[in-house]
Design a protein around this motif. Structure first.
Motif, short mmCIF file in Angstrom:
data_model
loop_
_atom_site.label_atom_id
_atom_site.label_comp_id
_atom_site.label_asym_id
_atom_site.label_seq_id
_atom_site.Cartn_x
_atom_site.Cartn_y
_atom_site.Cartn_z
N THR A 1 23.52 88.41 73.64
CA THR A 1 22.16 87.50 72.52
C THR A 1 23.11 86.09 73.17
O THR A 1 23.93 85.50 73.88
CB THR A 1 22.43 87.39 71.54
N ALA A 2 22.39 84.90 72.99
CA ALA A 2 22.05 83.57 73.18
C ALA A 2 21.97 82.61 72.35
O ALA A 2 21.29 82.90 71.47
CB ALA A 2 22.09 83.19 74.64
N TYR A 3 22.73 81.10 72.09
CA TYR A 3 22.02 80.59 70.59
C TYR A 3 21.91 79.93 71.31
O TYR A 3 23.05 78.52 72.63
CB TYR A 3 23.62 79.76 69.96
N TYR A 4 21.42 78.22 71.12
CA TYR A 4 20.21 76.88 71.16
C TYR A 4 20.23 75.60 70.08
O TYR A 4 20.33 76.32 69.44
CB TYR A 4 19.10 77.61 72.54
N PHE A 5 20.58 74.93 70.90
CA PHE A 5 20.74 73.88 69.51
C PHE A 5 19.43 73.18 70.12
O PHE A 5 19.31 72.79 71.60
CB PHE A 5 22.02 72.75 69.95
N ILE A 6 17.84 72.59 69.25
CA ILE A 6 17.34 72.25 69.76
C ILE A 6 16.73 70.68 69.64
O ILE A 6 16.56 71.07 67.54
CB ILE A 6 16.01 73.03 69.66
N LYS A 7 16.82 69.54 69.97
CA LYS A 7 15.90 67.98 69.61
C LYS A 7 15.62 67.19 70.24
O LYS A 7 15.92 67.59 71.37
CB LYS A 7 17.77 67.74 69.18
N ASN A 8 14.56 67.45 70.02
CA ASN A 8 13.57 66.53 70.71
C ASN A 8 13.18 67.08 72.05
O ASN A 8 12.96 66.08 72.71
CB ASN A 8 14.51 64.91 71.40
N GLY A 9 12.42 68.17 71.45
CA GLY A 9 12.41 68.74 72.55
C GLY A 9 13.45 69.20 74.10
O GLY A 9 12.68 69.78 74.72
N GLU A 10 14.11 68.93 73.84
CA GLU A 10 15.57 69.18 74.88
C GLU A 10 16.31 70.44 74.02
O GLU A 10 16.35 70.71 72.66
CB GLU A 10 16.30 68.13 74.78
N LYS A 11 16.39 71.47 74.90
CA LYS A 11 17.20 72.42 74.32
C LYS A 11 18.42 72.78 75.17
O LYS A 11 18.26 72.82 76.25
CB LYS A 11 16.19 73.49 75.22
N ARG A 12 19.83 72.72 74.51
CA ARG A 12 20.56 73.28 74.99
C ARG A 12 21.81 75.05 74.55
O ARG A 12 21.58 74.61 73.21
CB ARG A 12 21.57 71.64 75.56
N ARG A 13 22.52 74.98 75.24
CA ARG A 13 23.22 76.55 75.24
C ARG A 13 24.17 75.68 74.06
O ARG A 13 24.83 75.13 74.76
CB ARG A 13 23.34 76.86 76.01
N LEU A 14 24.55 77.26 73.19
CA LEU A 14 25.38 76.45 72.74
C LEU A 14 26.71 78.14 72.33
O LEU A 14 26.16 79.28 72.64
CB LEU A 14 25.48 76.00 71.03
N THR A 15 27.77 77.80 72.19
CA THR A 15 28.64 79.06 71.85
C THR A 15 28.41 79.25 70.55
O THR A 15 28.18 78.48 70.59
CB THR A 15 29.96 78.88 72.56
N LYS A 16 28.74 80.18 70.59
CA LYS A 16 29.08 81.26 69.12
C LYS A 16 29.65 80.14 68.26
O LYS A 16 29.95 80.14 66.71
CB LYS A 16 29.68 82.71 69.21
N LYS A 17 30.83 80.45 68.53
CA LYS A 17 31.95 79.50 67.61
C LYS A 17 31.19 77.77 67.55
O LYS A 17 31.56 77.56 66.13
CB LYS A 17 33.32 79.04 68.48
#
Ligand code: ATP
Ligand code: MG
Length: 171
Positions: free
Chosen positions: A99-115
């Motif tokens: 599994t992986a987490y992402y942060f999405i803002k203004n159409g941009e998506k970047r991966r985040l760590t669980k922490k």
């Protein structure tokens, strides 16, 4: 403030976009129609690390299964609005169970760590532990008063200070 939930291949849903209006929200429907699956989807993004807590044997079982075919991945996105800005947090699970987490803002998506995710939701006072699932109410009723008090302390934020106090006393 949670505004919208988007599910892609999550459990019984192929594709669903659910607007959450202001105020109190209730989801109604017949048995087995997917009400609890929506709650599971929210808990999934909030960082649940046990598939069992999401009523699945393993993480890959969260992926939609239809007529003997399993989709490649499942993804749930929660869209929030804060100070007029919209952003999304998503979690994806692949067939491998990764599994992986992402942060999405203004159409941009970047991966985040669980922490990063857990810290983020903690600041928003939004942790999966604060959600009462089907059956949990009975557990709470049958708990000892001390166990019940622990939950209230956790929800109100008192336990954070208890921990700090304990640390300070040890110094
Ligand atoms: P109740 O009123 O009984 O609590 P509910 O509306 O909460 O029902 P859910 O538990 O959310 O219902 O949905 C259960 C359904 O989801 C079952 O029919 C189950 O087969 C289906 N389901 C669970 N995982 C998957 C999956 N990976 N692929 C397809 N369907 C799934
Ligand atoms: Mg249910």
């Amino acid at each position: 403030m949670l505004k919208r939930i988007e599910l892609k291949n999550f459990k019984s849903f192929k594709s669903l976009s659910l607007e959450i209006p202001k105020g109190f929200t209730a989801i109604v429907g017949p048995n087995g129609s997917g009400k609890s699956n929506i709650v599971d989807a929210i808990l999934f993004v909030l960082g649940k690390s046990s598939a069992r807590k999401l009523r699945a044997n393993k993480f890959s079982s969260l992926i939609n299964y239809h007529k003997g075919r399993k989709a490649e991945y499942a993804e749930v996105t929660l869209f929030f609005e804060s100070n007029g800005e919209e952003f999304g947090i998503s979690r994806k699970v692949k067939k491998s169970g990764e599994t992986a987490y992402y942060f999405i803002k203004n159409g941009e998506k970047r991966r985040l760590t669980k922490k990063e995710i857990i810290d983020f939701f903690r600041r928003l006072k939004l942790l999966g532990d604060n959600i009462i699932s089907q059956g949990d109410l009975l557990n709470i009723i049958n708990m000892s008063p001390i166990e019940r008090r622990k939950i209230i302390d956790e929800l109100s934020g008192v336990s954070e200070f208890d921990e700090k106090k304990k640390k300070a006393e040890e110094e």
